[in-house]
Scaffold this active site. Structure first.
Site, PDB file in Angstrom:
ATOM      1  CB  CYS A   2      -0.700   0.028   1.270  1.00 56.95           C
ATOM      2  SG  CYS A   2      -1.763  -1.541   1.392  1.00 56.95           S
ATOM      3  NE  ARG A  27       4.780   1.772  -1.187  1.00 51.44           N
ATOM      4  CZ  ARG A  27       5.551   2.160  -0.374  1.00 51.44           C
ATOM      5  NH1 ARG A  27       6.637   2.675  -0.550  1.00 51.44           N
ATOM      6  NH2 ARG A  27       5.146   1.870   0.934  1.00 51.44           N
ATOM      7  CD1 TRP A  73      -0.410  -6.089  -3.468  1.00 47.82           C
ATOM      8  CD2 TRP A  73      -0.242  -6.792  -1.118  1.00 47.82           C
ATOM      9  NE1 TRP A  73       0.117  -7.266  -3.251  1.00 47.82           N
ATOM     10  CE2 TRP A  73       0.188  -7.754  -1.882  1.00 47.82           C
ATOM     11  CE3 TRP A  73      -0.412  -6.991   0.408  1.00 47.82           C
ATOM     12  CZ2 TRP A  73       0.565  -9.044  -1.318  1.00 47.82           C
ATOM     13  CZ3 TRP A  73      -0.148  -8.295   0.638  1.00 47.82           C
ATOM     14  CH2 TRP A  73       0.439  -9.366  -0.081  1.00 47.82           C
ATOM     15  CG  ASN A  99       0.071   2.561   3.396  1.00 46.83           C
ATOM     16  OD1 ASN A  99      -1.102   2.295   2.828  1.00 46.83           O
ATOM     17  ND2 ASN A  99       1.164   3.103   3.019  1.00 46.83           N
ATOM     18  N   GLY A 100      -0.696  -0.880   6.443  1.00 43.79           N
ATOM     19  CA  GLY A 100      -0.530  -1.816   7.698  1.00 43.79           C
ATOM     20  C   GLY A 100      -1.673  -2.592   8.018  1.00 43.79           C
ATOM     21  CD  GLU A 477      17.087 -13.400  -7.320  1.00 42.08           C
ATOM     22  OE1 GLU A 477      16.409 -13.786  -6.362  1.00 42.08           O
ATOM     23  OE2 GLU A 477      16.765 -12.376  -8.049  1.00 42.08           O
ATOM     24  CE  LYS A 481      13.929 -11.712  -9.810  1.00 44.73           C
ATOM     25  NZ  LYS A 481      14.372 -10.867  -8.677  1.00 44.73           N
ATOM     26  CD  GLU A 484      10.031 -11.748  -8.620  1.00 41.47           C
ATOM     27  OE1 GLU A 484       9.579 -11.226  -7.854  1.00 41.47           O
ATOM     28  OE2 GLU A 484      11.384 -11.772  -8.946  1.00 41.47           O
ATOM     29  CG  HIS A 500      18.256 -37.502  -3.272  1.00 45.27           C
ATOM     30  ND1 HIS A 500      18.595 -38.831  -2.867  1.00 45.27           N
ATOM     31  CD2 HIS A 500      19.339 -36.816  -3.380  1.00 45.27           C
ATOM     32  CE1 HIS A 500      19.896 -38.878  -2.961  1.00 45.27           C
ATOM     33  NE2 HIS A 500      20.469 -37.632  -3.224  1.00 45.27           N
ATOM     34  CE  LYS A 595      11.591  -3.023  -5.956  1.00 49.74           C
ATOM     35  NZ  LYS A 595      12.513  -4.134  -6.515  1.00 49.74           N
TER      36      LYS A 595
HETATM   37  C1  F6R Z   1      11.998 -10.457  -5.874  1.00 48.34           C
HETATM   38  C2  F6R Z   1      11.813  -9.476  -4.838  1.00 48.34           C
HETATM   39  C3  F6R Z   1      11.488  -9.973  -3.398  1.00 48.34           C
HETATM   40  C4  F6R Z   1      12.280  -9.155  -2.389  1.00 48.34           C
HETATM   41  C5  F6R Z   1      11.799  -9.460  -0.928  1.00 48.34           C
HETATM   42  C6  F6R Z   1      12.541  -8.813  -0.079  1.00 48.34           C
HETATM   43  O1  F6R Z   1      12.123 -10.042  -6.906  1.00 48.34           O
HETATM   44  O2  F6R Z   1      12.217  -8.333  -4.861  1.00 48.34           O
HETATM   45  O3  F6R Z   1      11.488 -11.303  -3.393  1.00 48.34           O
HETATM   46  O4  F6R Z   1      13.569  -9.518  -2.458  1.00 48.34           O
HETATM   47  O5  F6R Z   1      10.274  -8.984  -0.840  1.00 48.34           O
HETATM   48  O6  F6R Z   1      12.456  -7.220  -0.163  1.00 48.34           O
HETATM   49  P1  F6R Z   1      13.598  -6.405   0.387  1.00 48.34           P
HETATM   50  O7  F6R Z   1      14.760  -6.677  -0.174  1.00 48.34           O
HETATM   51  O8  F6R Z   1      13.050  -4.877   0.033  1.00 48.34           O
HETATM   52  O9  F6R Z   1      13.491  -6.590   1.770  1.00 48.34           O
END
Ligand code: F6R
Length: 600
Positions: A2, A27, A73, A99-100, A477, A481, A484, A500, A595
């Site tokens: 949010c 975000r 959100w 927010n929250g 990773e 990527k 997501e 396994h 984000k």
């Molecule tokens: C994936 C991504 C998320 C963040 C995670 C932690 O591409 O961006 O997995 O890495 O939400 O966020 P931060 O790094 O802001 O604590």
């Protein structure tokens, strides 16, 4: 997650609020709304979906110089027009954005508002109804607002307007980020400075359990008991062009391309005049005095933390554990006698990490935050901060922040090794310059990456990424990527572990991306690749110069073994990008994701 904006000044509030919300789109959100006040009352416009949909319902003929806005959100109640913020009290006197998560909202409702009909399913509505109810009991708006916030358990950043006093925005915060922006005869509110750079770059931070009474002329900070707080402002070192896409179709592609510059920026920020590593003595001492380091992180940052563990243990010889923040929070392992906690977070706002940091501070253990946002909550609340200098990362999928985090870990590890008198033949500042050049090669090979995405991922439902040792972490990773942004089910596995159980999922044509940059496990991972190929997999092998074989699909330039993740992840980022693009996905704003994850 949010986002909040607020404006009180002399210009057209609705346009500034809408533009501010557009800057917060990155975000992640699923509905949005604004409220503006004028002599005809407070007008609320809200809509499910994108800001563009909200723009369509805003009445452009209503003029106003004060208002609040929100991107939601969903947490309590699905994304819908009714659940979107702003919310109003039953009398329509008060209007709020929040927010929250309010943990005790059911209890508050039963205790204070048994006869009030709630319109939405949100926890937020309880706040605005409480303010109204306390004001009806005879409190001023400020008193009612402070009393309401004192009752709340959980996290909040909130902004409230009162139809009976359109000269004030009431703002409060606990655990969720919120800033006040100052200008001449104009003040603004924003969860992220970027939203209000259009008005000012001078901001004031709000601490937990404080309120701010924002008028055109001033922003008065108070504690919940009414005591006044004096706090100076700071200038946000953000360039508004950093948050524009320029000629790029997507922020993600721009940010992938920026990685060589980020590496060079990190080198310049961490290099002393005599070419040695420049790092605060306090940070150096905190690292070298620790008998064990606990790296706490989430998502992509967790994957960087796994690589960070390898670097610190192998280079500096200090034992390290890397933990998922949300797990560590409720299931803490036995700690060593002199631990150091390293919080690694692009945003510096992740609620799971903050929960751990609060506990760590209570236990009086030292803490270091490695973040891309130096003024962020985790940065302010930890004892020390290291900046990743990647520039604002807007795309939800993290790319440049990830490689920047690993670069900073390499510098930190070597600095600690030197301070501990460990002999090492590895200069991270020189090696990162080689990394930057190698990254450039990939950013120029986009056609090849696009072809690879077509060849391996155009029709598949799922994909596997396999590697061993440090390559395994990069595979985790790469898989994150891909899933997501393209919604292809993807998993990163330790190559030796596949047989396994998971190998049962390999069938004719299943894409398997194998990674080998480490000599000692090169033959093993190639063996694992043969096992999946024998079962019909469509193999895409990524190797490194000096270890390559004829059929390898992608060969990265030769890089120091500690730093290979910084380059080997690039083809994975680009392939994921093109796979998502060809599937018509919203690359920068993938579904369900945010984000900055400010709820637990
Ligand atoms: C994936 C991504 C998320 C963040 C995670 C932690 O591409 O961006 O997995 O890495 O939400 O966020 P931060 O790094 O802001 O604590």
């Amino acid at each position: 997650m949010c986002g909040i904006v607020g404006y009180i000044g002399t210009a057209d509030a609705k346009e500034i609020l809408l533009r501010g919300l557009e800057k917060l789109e990155y975000r992640g959100y699923d509905s949005a709304g604004i409220a503006i006040a004028n002599e005809r009352g407070v007008h609320v416009y809200k809509e499910k979906g994108r800001i563009a949909a909200l723009r369509d319902v805003v009445d452009t003929s209503e003029e106003s110089v004060v208002g609040i806005g929100h991107t939601r959100w969903a947490t309590h109640g699905p994304p819908s027009q009714v659940n979107a913020h702003p919310h109003q009290s039953a009398t329509s006197r008060y209007t709020i954005v929040h927010n929250g998560v309010i943990e005790n909202y059911e209890q508050l409702r039963r205790e204070f508002l048994p006869h009030v009909n709630m319109v939405s399913e949100t926890d937020t509505e309880i706040i605005v109804q409480l303010v109204d109810s306390f004001a009806k009991d005879g409190l001023t708006t400020e008193q009612a607002f402070r009393k309401t916030l004192s009752q709340l358990q959980g996290s909040y950043a909130t902004a409230l307007i009162d139809n009976q006093d359109q000269e004030t925005i009431y703002v409060g915060k606990n655990k969720s980020p919120l800033l006040i922006g100052l200008a001449d005869g104009v003040n603004v509110v924003a969860s992220d400075a970027m939203a209000m750079l259009q008005v000012t770059n001078e901001f004031v931070e709000i601490e937990d359990k404080e309120i701010v009474i924002v008028t055109r002329e001033q922003a008065q900070i108070k504690k919940l008991n009414g005591d006044e707080v004096d706090r100076g402002s700071y200038i946000a070192e953000l360039d508004s062009t950093d948050i524009e896409k320029g000629t790029y179709p997507h922020f993600m592609l721009k940010e992938i391309d920026e990685q060589p510059f980020v590496m060079r920026n990190i080198i310049s920020k961490y290099k002393a005049d005599d070419e040695s590593i420049k790092l605060d003595e306090d940070v150096r001492q905190a690292v070298t005095q620790a008998d064990r380091i606990y790296i706490i992180a989430a998502g992509t940052s967790y994957h960087a933390g796994l690589v960070g563990k390898e670097m610190i243990e192998k280079i500096a010889g200090i034992p390290v554990e890397t933990h998922i923040a949300s797990e560590f929070l409720y299931n803490m392992p036995l700690l060593s006698d002199n631990p150091l906690f390293i919080f690694i977070s692009q945003s510096g706002e992740t609620a799971d990490l903050r929960g751990v940091l609060v506990n760590v501070r209570q236990m009086a253990h030292p803490s270091l935050t490695i973040t891309n946002v130096p003024g962020s909550t985790l940065s302010r609340e930890a004892d020390y901060t290291l900046h990743t200098h990647a520039g604002p990362e807007i795309a939800v999928a993290s790319t440049k922040a990830y490689t920047a985090q690993m670069a900073v870990f390499a510098i930190l590890a070597v600095d600690a090794a030197q301070a501990r008198g460990v002999e090492i033949d590895f200069n991270p500042l020189q090696e990162l310059a080689i990394v930057a050049n190698a990254m450039e090669i990939f950013t120029e090979k986009k056609d090849l990456m696009e072809e690879a995405a077509q060849e391996y991922l155009s029709v598949s439902r799922n994909a596997f990424f396999i590697g061993r040792s440090i390559d395994y972490y990069v595979c985790m990773e790469g898989a994150l990527k891909l899933k997501e942004i393209s919604y292809i089910q993807a998993e990163g596995f330790a190559g030796g572990e596949l047989k396994h159980g998971t190998i049962a999922l390999i069938e004719e044509g299943t894409p398997v991306i194998g990674l080998a940059t480490q000599k000692d496990v090169n033959l093993n991972i190639r063996g694992n690749m043969k096992e999946v190929v024998a079962r019909g997999a469509n193999p895409c092998f990524i190797s490194m110069e000096g270890m390559e074989e004829e059929d390898d699909a992608i060969v990265i330039p030769k890089i120091h073994p500690y730093l290979t993740p910084l380059v080997s992840v690039l083809p994975m980022q680009l392939i994921s990008y093109y796979a998502a693009l060809h599937r018509g996905c919203d690359v920068d704003k993938p579904r369900n994701l945010a984000k900055s994850v400010t709820v637990e």
